[in-house]
Design a protein around this motif. Sequence first.
Motif, PDB file in Angstrom:
ATOM      1  N   THR A  32      35.607 122.601  46.748  1.00 32.67           N
ATOM      2  CA  THR A  32      35.102 123.369  45.496  1.00 32.67           C
ATOM      3  C   THR A  32      33.783 122.842  45.345  1.00 32.67           C
ATOM      4  O   THR A  32      32.878 123.812  44.944  1.00 32.67           O
ATOM      5  CB  THR A  32      36.145 123.001  44.402  1.00 32.67           C
ATOM      6  N   SER A  33      33.314 121.603  45.583  1.00 34.28           N
ATOM      7  CA  SER A  33      31.883 121.250  45.441  1.00 34.28           C
ATOM      8  C   SER A  33      31.679 120.029  46.151  1.00 34.28           C
ATOM      9  O   SER A  33      32.535 119.416  46.812  1.00 34.28           O
ATOM     10  CB  SER A  33      31.601 121.297  43.912  1.00 34.28           C
ATOM     11  N   GLU A  34      30.217 119.607  46.322  1.00 32.90           N
ATOM     12  CA  GLU A  34      29.761 118.522  47.066  1.00 32.90           C
ATOM     13  C   GLU A  34      30.466 117.111  46.338  1.00 32.90           C
ATOM     14  O   GLU A  34      30.659 116.257  46.927  1.00 32.90           O
ATOM     15  CB  GLU A  34      28.379 118.321  47.187  1.00 32.90           C
ATOM     16  N   THR A  35      30.577 117.354  45.160  1.00 25.99           N
ATOM     17  CA  THR A  35      31.108 115.933  44.251  1.00 25.99           C
ATOM     18  C   THR A  35      32.683 115.893  44.684  1.00 25.99           C
ATOM     19  O   THR A  35      32.977 114.691  44.706  1.00 25.99           O
ATOM     20  CB  THR A  35      31.129 116.556  42.810  1.00 25.99           C
ATOM     21  N   HIS A  36      33.284 116.818  44.614  1.00 23.33           N
ATOM     22  CA  HIS A  36      34.677 117.033  45.061  1.00 23.33           C
ATOM     23  C   HIS A  36      34.915 116.254  46.440  1.00 23.33           C
ATOM     24  O   HIS A  36      35.533 115.420  46.623  1.00 23.33           O
ATOM     25  CB  HIS A  36      35.302 118.389  45.210  1.00 23.33           C
ATOM     26  N   LEU A  37      33.942 116.560  47.158  1.00 21.69           N
ATOM     27  CA  LEU A  37      34.085 116.177  48.671  1.00 21.69           C
ATOM     28  C   LEU A  37      33.635 114.670  48.879  1.00 21.69           C
ATOM     29  O   LEU A  37      34.283 113.824  49.610  1.00 21.69           O
ATOM     30  CB  LEU A  37      33.280 116.863  49.659  1.00 21.69           C
ATOM     31  N   ALA A  38      32.892 114.292  48.120  1.00 20.70           N
ATOM     32  CA  ALA A  38      32.393 112.747  48.167  1.00 20.70           C
ATOM     33  C   ALA A  38      33.557 111.787  47.595  1.00 20.70           C
ATOM     34  O   ALA A  38      33.684 110.980  48.465  1.00 20.70           O
ATOM     35  CB  ALA A  38      31.165 112.575  47.223  1.00 20.70           C
ATOM     36  N   GLU A  39      34.302 112.178  46.682  1.00 20.89           N
ATOM     37  CA  GLU A  39      35.490 111.379  46.138  1.00 20.89           C
ATOM     38  C   GLU A  39      36.375 111.246  47.110  1.00 20.89           C
ATOM     39  O   GLU A  39      37.070 110.384  47.561  1.00 20.89           O
ATOM     40  CB  GLU A  39      35.874 111.872  44.913  1.00 20.89           C
ATOM     41  N   ALA A  40      36.497 112.626  47.752  1.00 22.98           N
ATOM     42  CA  ALA A  40      37.742 112.812  48.883  1.00 22.98           C
ATOM     43  C   ALA A  40      37.500 112.101  49.951  1.00 22.98           C
ATOM     44  O   ALA A  40      38.270 111.429  50.546  1.00 22.98           O
ATOM     45  CB  ALA A  40      37.992 114.421  49.081  1.00 22.98           C
ATOM     46  N   GLU A  41      36.188 111.848  50.642  1.00 25.51           N
ATOM     47  CA  GLU A  41      35.844 111.256  51.576  1.00 25.51           C
ATOM     48  C   GLU A  41      35.961 109.754  51.399  1.00 25.51           C
ATOM     49  O   GLU A  41      36.435 109.059  52.429  1.00 25.51           O
ATOM     50  CB  GLU A  41      34.200 111.511  51.943  1.00 25.51           C
ATOM     51  N   ALA A  42      35.663 109.299  50.042  1.00 27.37           N
ATOM     52  CA  ALA A  42      35.816 107.685  50.052  1.00 27.37           C
ATOM     53  C   ALA A  42      37.248 107.378  49.962  1.00 27.37           C
ATOM     54  O   ALA A  42      37.372 106.331  50.406  1.00 27.37           O
ATOM     55  CB  ALA A  42      35.187 107.477  48.598  1.00 27.37           C
ATOM     56  N   LEU A  43      37.979 108.175  49.686  1.00 29.00           N
ATOM     57  CA  LEU A  43      39.523 107.979  49.582  1.00 29.00           C
ATOM     58  C   LEU A  43      40.118 107.931  50.984  1.00 29.00           C
ATOM     59  O   LEU A  43      41.053 107.008  51.447  1.00 29.00           O
ATOM     60  CB  LEU A  43      40.338 108.765  48.681  1.00 29.00           C
ATOM     61  N   LEU A  44      39.825 108.976  51.984  1.00 30.34           N
ATOM     62  CA  LEU A  44      40.119 109.213  53.313  1.00 30.34           C
ATOM     63  C   LEU A  44      39.809 107.908  53.967  1.00 30.34           C
ATOM     64  O   LEU A  44      40.366 107.335  54.888  1.00 30.34           O
ATOM     65  CB  LEU A  44      39.784 110.470  53.749  1.00 30.34           C
ATOM     66  N   ARG A  45      38.546 107.497  53.656  1.00 33.16           N
ATOM     67  CA  ARG A  45      37.769 106.327  54.699  1.00 33.16           C
ATOM     68  C   ARG A  45      38.786 105.253  54.208  1.00 33.16           C
ATOM     69  O   ARG A  45      38.991 104.438  55.093  1.00 33.16           O
ATOM     70  CB  ARG A  45      36.470 106.011  54.243  1.00 33.16           C
ATOM     71  N   SER A  46      39.312 104.991  52.864  1.00 29.51           N
ATOM     72  CA  SER A  46      39.974 103.950  52.561  1.00 29.51           C
ATOM     73  C   SER A  46      41.507 103.935  53.135  1.00 29.51           C
ATOM     74  O   SER A  46      41.929 102.616  53.418  1.00 29.51           O
ATOM     75  CB  SER A  46      40.069 103.710  51.265  1.00 29.51           C
ATOM     76  N   ALA A  47      41.788 105.048  53.525  1.00 25.57           N
ATOM     77  CA  ALA A  47      43.233 105.391  53.872  1.00 25.57           C
ATOM     78  C   ALA A  47      43.530 105.277  55.337  1.00 25.57           C
ATOM     79  O   ALA A  47      44.560 104.876  55.498  1.00 25.57           O
ATOM     80  CB  ALA A  47      43.570 106.638  53.283  1.00 25.57           C
ATOM     81  N   ILE A  48      42.463 104.934  56.077  1.00 20.71           N
ATOM     82  CA  ILE A  48      42.645 104.938  57.532  1.00 20.71           C
ATOM     83  C   ILE A  48      42.129 103.532  58.097  1.00 20.71           C
ATOM     84  O   ILE A  48      41.164 103.308  57.769  1.00 20.71           O
ATOM     85  CB  ILE A  48      41.783 106.270  58.264  1.00 20.71           C
ATOM     86  N   HIS A  49      43.191 102.968  58.932  1.00 17.03           N
ATOM     87  CA  HIS A  49      42.587 101.661  59.338  1.00 17.03           C
ATOM     88  C   HIS A  49      42.553 101.824  60.950  1.00 17.03           C
ATOM     89  O   HIS A  49      43.296 102.379  61.714  1.00 17.03           O
ATOM     90  CB  HIS A  49      43.798 100.834  59.364  1.00 17.03           C
ATOM     91  N   ILE A  50      41.289 101.778  61.389  1.00 11.43           N
ATOM     92  CA  ILE A  50      40.855 101.545  62.787  1.00 11.43           C
ATOM     93  C   ILE A  50      41.112 100.261  63.185  1.00 11.43           C
ATOM     94  O   ILE A  50      40.464  99.165  62.744  1.00 11.43           O
ATOM     95  CB  ILE A  50      39.615 102.207  62.978  1.00 11.43           C
ATOM     96  N   SER A  51      41.475 100.033  64.458  1.00 14.01           N
ATOM     97  CA  SER A  51      41.977  98.854  65.245  1.00 14.01           C
ATOM     98  C   SER A  51      41.751  98.864  66.536  1.00 14.01           C
ATOM     99  O   SER A  51      41.349  99.848  67.177  1.00 14.01           O
ATOM    100  CB  SER A  51      43.547  98.466  65.207  1.00 14.01           C
ATOM    101  N   LYS A  52      41.060  97.398  66.924  1.00 13.15           N
ATOM    102  CA  LYS A  52      40.713  97.386  68.384  1.00 13.15           C
ATOM    103  C   LYS A  52      41.829  97.602  69.404  1.00 13.15           C
ATOM    104  O   LYS A  52      41.749  97.918  70.581  1.00 13.15           O
ATOM    105  CB  LYS A  52      39.992  96.092  68.722  1.00 13.15           C
ATOM    106  N   GLU A  53      43.045  97.266  68.741  1.00 11.32           N
ATOM    107  CA  GLU A  53      44.177  97.269  69.635  1.00 11.32           C
ATOM    108  C   GLU A  53      44.810  98.612  69.415  1.00 11.32           C
ATOM    109  O   GLU A  53      45.323  99.009  68.220  1.00 11.32           O
ATOM    110  CB  GLU A  53      45.044  96.038  69.553  1.00 11.32           C
ATOM    111  N   SER A  54      45.622  99.120  70.497  1.00 11.11           N
ATOM    112  CA  SER A  54      46.367 100.171  70.376  1.00 11.11           C
ATOM    113  C   SER A  54      47.599  99.753  69.307  1.00 11.11           C
ATOM    114  O   SER A  54      48.470  98.761  69.756  1.00 11.11           O
ATOM    115  CB  SER A  54      46.787 100.775  71.946  1.00 11.11           C
TER     116      SER A  54
END
Length: 455
Positions: A411-433
Amino acid sequence: MSSSAETPLHAVDLIRKKRDSETLTAREIEFLVTGAATGSIPSDQLAAWLMAAWLRGLALDEVRALTLAMRDSGEKFNPHSLGKVAVDKHSTGGVGDKTSFLIAPLAAACGVAVPMISGRALGHTGGTLDKLESIPGFRTALSLSEFESVLRTCGASIVSQTPKLVPADRVLYALRDRTATVENPGLICASILSKKLAAGLDALVLDVKTGSGAFLRKYEDAEFLAALMVATAEAAGTRTVALLTDMNQPLGYTAGNWIEIAECIALLRGERPAASEDLRELSLILAGWMIYLGGQAPSAEAGYQSAERALAGGSALTAFLKMVKAQGGDLSVFNDLKASHKPAATTVLAAWESGYVAEMDTTVIGWAVQRTGAGREKAGESVDPHAGIEFHAKRGARIEKGQPLATFYGTSETHLAEAEALLRSAIHISKESPSAGPPLVSRIITQEIAREYLA
């Protein structure tokens, strides 16, 4: 001397009885439910009884009595004049869970009547009605006579609960939401089944989610709820099966409103993007059970094959478009799915390091979707039909730093900034499969299995 059946009942006595871990009779539960539906019992007393039930639990007989009393608290729909077996599906809720838009037309195309009464987004899970209303003109608030007319014409109809259908649940659910008494299997079971049974169903398929994005994260809790719902619905005369399904990542590659409809339209048109394969497979499995319970196939496996033929042959797409048109939807938006998507703001989240998508906290992802404007924090809020998240990598995928992980529509850039921060915290990237995740469907609970489980 009056009989016990004529003895006046008082809410405070029933609160005390449940507080002291006693079992209420069907008559006592019916008294409470009637009081909720008519307003004759104050909300503070209903809330007190709900808290007592949450703390002390409900016996199987109490759950059954509560379900039936709530079912009978208002109007009921009778689909039997349609001349078809009426079968529905219910999901306990997830992120990107859009199977309804596939299984309803799949089952309808195979000769089953699908009277589907659905809900709206609240919390971290999306709402079927909000997604459908992203189609311009689509009406979800139909009268029971309009509901029957669409079913007669199209074989499937997806609508909202009418004000007179299960009014007791509307009151009790709102109180549960405000008093932290939602997460009780008996109360959940009665709330879900009362609405489904009020639709006059002959059979019901339950999709009970497990994992990080499920309402009940613990597998054993979901398993118990599944068995409880199967046993309760079967006791009410409705053939029922429950499938325990994985919700450790979003289903398909979209979560939002219009973008979920667009993903389903692509599948109904015969497209098979790799990221939609889990959605396609689960929809065919669920539809297969519906077709089997609806008497249109000799087994769930044969039902799956019938559903796959309906998908490949285009009859499921025809059934969906027919339903959309009958409920006032503008079919022209399907001519160009991308052009019909008009978000106010867009941004892309790139991978911050190279590796594998190892884990997803799907509940947090659901909240990220909600923050884009696609969901609501409290009942009654409006939602943005064009908001949501498109995912570019699923669990186990190899990604490189800088590669797009997700595209946000908001809906707005403000909405997306908060959503992006949440998604970044929700995904774990690992060196191992990561190791292989749980299967898409981990268990199927039939009447016999439910009876054994609850014994």
